[in-house]
Design a protein around this motif. Structure first.
Motif, PDB file in Angstrom:
ATOM      1  N   TYR A  36       5.858  -1.185  -3.788  1.00 52.99           N
ATOM      2  CA  TYR A  36       4.917  -0.206  -3.271  1.00 52.99           C
ATOM      3  C   TYR A  36       3.984  -0.893  -2.277  1.00 52.99           C
ATOM      4  O   TYR A  36       3.663  -2.073  -2.412  1.00 52.99           O
ATOM      5  CB  TYR A  36       4.071   0.401  -4.400  1.00 52.99           C
ATOM      6  CG  TYR A  36       4.762   1.492  -5.188  1.00 52.99           C
ATOM      7  CD1 TYR A  36       5.684   1.181  -6.180  1.00 52.99           C
ATOM      8  CD2 TYR A  36       4.489   2.827  -4.932  1.00 52.99           C
ATOM      9  CE1 TYR A  36       6.312   2.180  -6.901  1.00 52.99           C
ATOM     10  CE2 TYR A  36       5.108   3.835  -5.650  1.00 52.99           C
ATOM     11  CZ  TYR A  36       6.012   3.503  -6.640  1.00 52.99           C
ATOM     12  OH  TYR A  36       6.637   4.497  -7.346  1.00 52.99           O
ATOM     13  N   GLN A  38       0.141  -0.457  -0.564  1.00 51.27           N
ATOM     14  CA  GLN A  38      -1.137   0.224  -0.768  1.00 51.27           C
ATOM     15  C   GLN A  38      -2.117  -0.217   0.308  1.00 51.27           C
ATOM     16  O   GLN A  38      -2.532  -1.377   0.348  1.00 51.27           O
ATOM     17  CB  GLN A  38      -1.703  -0.072  -2.165  1.00 51.27           C
ATOM     18  CG  GLN A  38      -2.951   0.720  -2.501  1.00 51.27           C
ATOM     19  CD  GLN A  38      -3.392   0.527  -3.950  1.00 51.27           C
ATOM     20  OE1 GLN A  38      -3.096  -0.473  -4.579  1.00 51.27           O
ATOM     21  NE2 GLN A  38      -4.120   1.507  -4.484  1.00 51.27           N
ATOM     22  N   ARG A  41      -8.164   1.722   0.112  1.00 54.49           N
ATOM     23  CA  ARG A  41      -8.719   3.017  -0.285  1.00 54.49           C
ATOM     24  C   ARG A  41      -7.681   4.148  -0.287  1.00 54.49           C
ATOM     25  O   ARG A  41      -8.020   5.317  -0.153  1.00 54.49           O
ATOM     26  CB  ARG A  41      -9.905   3.397   0.601  1.00 54.49           C
ATOM     27  CG  ARG A  41     -11.010   2.361   0.588  1.00 54.49           C
ATOM     28  CD  ARG A  41     -12.251   2.830   1.293  1.00 54.49           C
ATOM     29  NE  ARG A  41     -13.295   1.820   1.262  1.00 54.49           N
ATOM     30  CZ  ARG A  41     -14.066   1.581   0.222  1.00 54.49           C
ATOM     31  NH1 ARG A  41     -13.935   2.295  -0.880  1.00 54.49           N
ATOM     32  NH2 ARG A  41     -14.989   0.634   0.268  1.00 54.49           N
ATOM     33  N   LYS A  42      -6.426   3.783  -0.439  1.00 50.47           N
ATOM     34  CA  LYS A  42      -5.360   4.772  -0.533  1.00 50.47           C
ATOM     35  C   LYS A  42      -4.566   4.538  -1.812  1.00 50.47           C
ATOM     36  O   LYS A  42      -4.673   3.487  -2.448  1.00 50.47           O
ATOM     37  CB  LYS A  42      -4.416   4.660   0.669  1.00 50.47           C
ATOM     38  CG  LYS A  42      -5.074   4.879   2.016  1.00 50.47           C
ATOM     39  CD  LYS A  42      -5.429   6.329   2.234  1.00 50.47           C
ATOM     40  CE  LYS A  42      -5.936   6.564   3.651  1.00 50.47           C
ATOM     41  NZ  LYS A  42      -6.311   7.980   3.872  1.00 50.47           N
ATOM     42  N   GLY A  43      -3.752   5.537  -2.179  1.00 50.73           N
ATOM     43  CA  GLY A  43      -2.855   5.349  -3.302  1.00 50.73           C
ATOM     44  C   GLY A  43      -1.610   4.591  -2.883  1.00 50.73           C
ATOM     45  O   GLY A  43      -1.272   4.526  -1.697  1.00 50.73           O
ATOM     46  N   PRO A  44      -0.905   3.993  -3.819  1.00 51.89           N
ATOM     47  CA  PRO A  44       0.338   3.280  -3.488  1.00 51.89           C
ATOM     48  C   PRO A  44       1.412   4.251  -2.986  1.00 51.89           C
ATOM     49  O   PRO A  44       1.477   5.397  -3.432  1.00 51.89           O
ATOM     50  CB  PRO A  44       0.764   2.665  -4.835  1.00 51.89           C
ATOM     51  CG  PRO A  44      -0.444   2.711  -5.711  1.00 51.89           C
ATOM     52  CD  PRO A  44      -1.225   3.903  -5.257  1.00 51.89           C
ATOM     53  N   LEU A  46       5.716   4.353  -2.151  1.00 55.94           N
ATOM     54  CA  LEU A  46       6.965   3.643  -2.409  1.00 55.94           C
ATOM     55  C   LEU A  46       7.589   3.166  -1.102  1.00 55.94           C
ATOM     56  O   LEU A  46       7.812   3.934  -0.177  1.00 55.94           O
ATOM     57  CB  LEU A  46       7.945   4.543  -3.149  1.00 55.94           C
ATOM     58  CG  LEU A  46       9.290   3.921  -3.506  1.00 55.94           C
ATOM     59  CD1 LEU A  46       9.098   2.800  -4.536  1.00 55.94           C
ATOM     60  CD2 LEU A  46      10.244   4.982  -4.051  1.00 55.94           C
ATOM     61  N   LEU A  88       2.715  -4.183  -3.931  1.00 58.11           N
ATOM     62  CA  LEU A  88       2.821  -4.189  -5.391  1.00 58.11           C
ATOM     63  C   LEU A  88       4.284  -4.121  -5.793  1.00 58.11           C
ATOM     64  O   LEU A  88       5.007  -3.221  -5.362  1.00 58.11           O
ATOM     65  CB  LEU A  88       2.102  -2.972  -5.985  1.00 58.11           C
ATOM     66  CG  LEU A  88       0.595  -2.866  -5.737  1.00 58.11           C
ATOM     67  CD1 LEU A  88       0.167  -1.411  -5.761  1.00 58.11           C
ATOM     68  CD2 LEU A  88      -0.160  -3.641  -6.794  1.00 58.11           C
ATOM     69  N   PHE A  99       3.325  -2.551 -13.112  1.00 63.01           N
ATOM     70  CA  PHE A  99       3.028  -3.141 -11.811  1.00 63.01           C
ATOM     71  C   PHE A  99       2.593  -4.588 -11.933  1.00 63.01           C
ATOM     72  O   PHE A  99       1.974  -4.998 -12.927  1.00 63.01           O
ATOM     73  CB  PHE A  99       1.889  -2.376 -11.125  1.00 63.01           C
ATOM     74  CG  PHE A  99       2.252  -1.037 -10.577  1.00 63.01           C
ATOM     75  CD1 PHE A  99       2.154   0.101 -11.355  1.00 63.01           C
ATOM     76  CD2 PHE A  99       2.687  -0.910  -9.266  1.00 63.01           C
ATOM     77  CE1 PHE A  99       2.475   1.353 -10.846  1.00 63.01           C
ATOM     78  CE2 PHE A  99       3.012   0.332  -8.739  1.00 63.01           C
ATOM     79  CZ  PHE A  99       2.904   1.459  -9.531  1.00 63.01           C
ATOM     80  N   ALA A 101       0.142  -7.566 -10.020  1.00 63.87           N
ATOM     81  CA  ALA A 101      -1.258  -7.500  -9.597  1.00 63.87           C
ATOM     82  C   ALA A 101      -1.412  -7.117  -8.130  1.00 63.87           C
ATOM     83  O   ALA A 101      -2.484  -6.688  -7.709  1.00 63.87           O
ATOM     84  CB  ALA A 101      -1.945  -8.831  -9.856  1.00 63.87           C
TER      85      ALA A 101
END
Lengths: 109, 121
Positions: A36, A38, A41-44, A46, A88, A99, A101
């Motif tokens: 993933y 990221q 300030r955003k979501g992961p 794919l 990630l 996940f 780190a």
């Protein structure tokens, strides 16, 4: 022991370099492996996934899984400043993702 | 099409208070998962709901609870907040639940929202 281990970096490379990211996992029963991306300030989101061992290529991205050593890798060729993000690795097991780190990558223009 | 939407985007609470976070999945998705991402770490699984039933729970205390509504939206509740609950709470939706029986495809692929950032003072 964590299910997925990942060096958090950070990693800084010049534009055009190859970025190499790695993870190890503990449970030999894992079959699906994901990467993933990221942004801050955003979501992961794919990037790629692989099933079992082997390589998978998608444009400038190559994912590798070596189940014998429980090792997951992501390579980014011809890196661009827009690739600067946290990457990630993750494994899928039943209903959840485990996940690492995350490794923060900065590509310098 | 709208992606996964979460509210509120930011909030500040004090220790001992309670918080409710909300999530609307992508249209057509029936599964919602919640993850907690502490600064500098990867997301940690909290819950998965599918068709309004809890399908999985992570290693979190009973202060954490969730539910899924008939329209597939979801709420995450955290009671008796602790400083350590400060994190980005991510909601993810998927068309179905992840299972190896789904022909090695990603019908269980998770699509994440941008998260709710909770600060506990």
């Amino acid at each position: 022991q964590k299910e997925v281990e990942q060096d958090p970096g950070p990693l800084s490379v010049p534009e055009g370099a190859i970025v190499s990211l790695n993870c190890t996992y503990s449970n030999s029963a894992f079959q699906y492996f994901m990467w993933y991306r990221q942004y801050s300030r955003k979501g992961p989101e794919l990037l790629m996934y692989t099933y079992s061992s082997g390589n998978k290529e998608d444009g400038r991205f190559t994912a590798q899984v070596d189940k014998s050593s429980k090792y997951i890798s992501l390579f980014i060729r011809d890196s661009q400043p827009s690739d600067s993000a946290t990457y990630l690795c993750a494994t899928a097991n039943d209903y959840k993702l485990s996940f690492g780190a995350g490794t923060t990558v900065t590509v310098r223009a | 099409d709208a992606g996964v939407t979460q509210s509120p985007t930011h909030l500040i609470k004090t220790r001992g208070q309670q918080v409710t976070l909300r999530c609307s999945p992508i249209s057509g998705h029936k599964s919602v998962s919640w993850y907690q991402q502490v600064l500098g770490q990867g997301p940690q699984f909290i819950f998965q709901y599918y068709e309004k039933e809890e399908r999985g729970r992570g290693n979190f205390p009973d202060r954490f609870s969730a539910r899924q509504f008939p329209n597939y939206s979801s709420e995450l509740n955290v009671n008796a907040l602790l400083l350590g609950d400060s994190a980005l709470y991510l909601c993810a939706s998927s068309f179905s639940v992840w299972t190896d029986s789904i022909s090695r495809t990603l019908s269980g692929e998770l699509f994440f929202g941008e998260g709710s950032r909770l600060t506990v003072l």
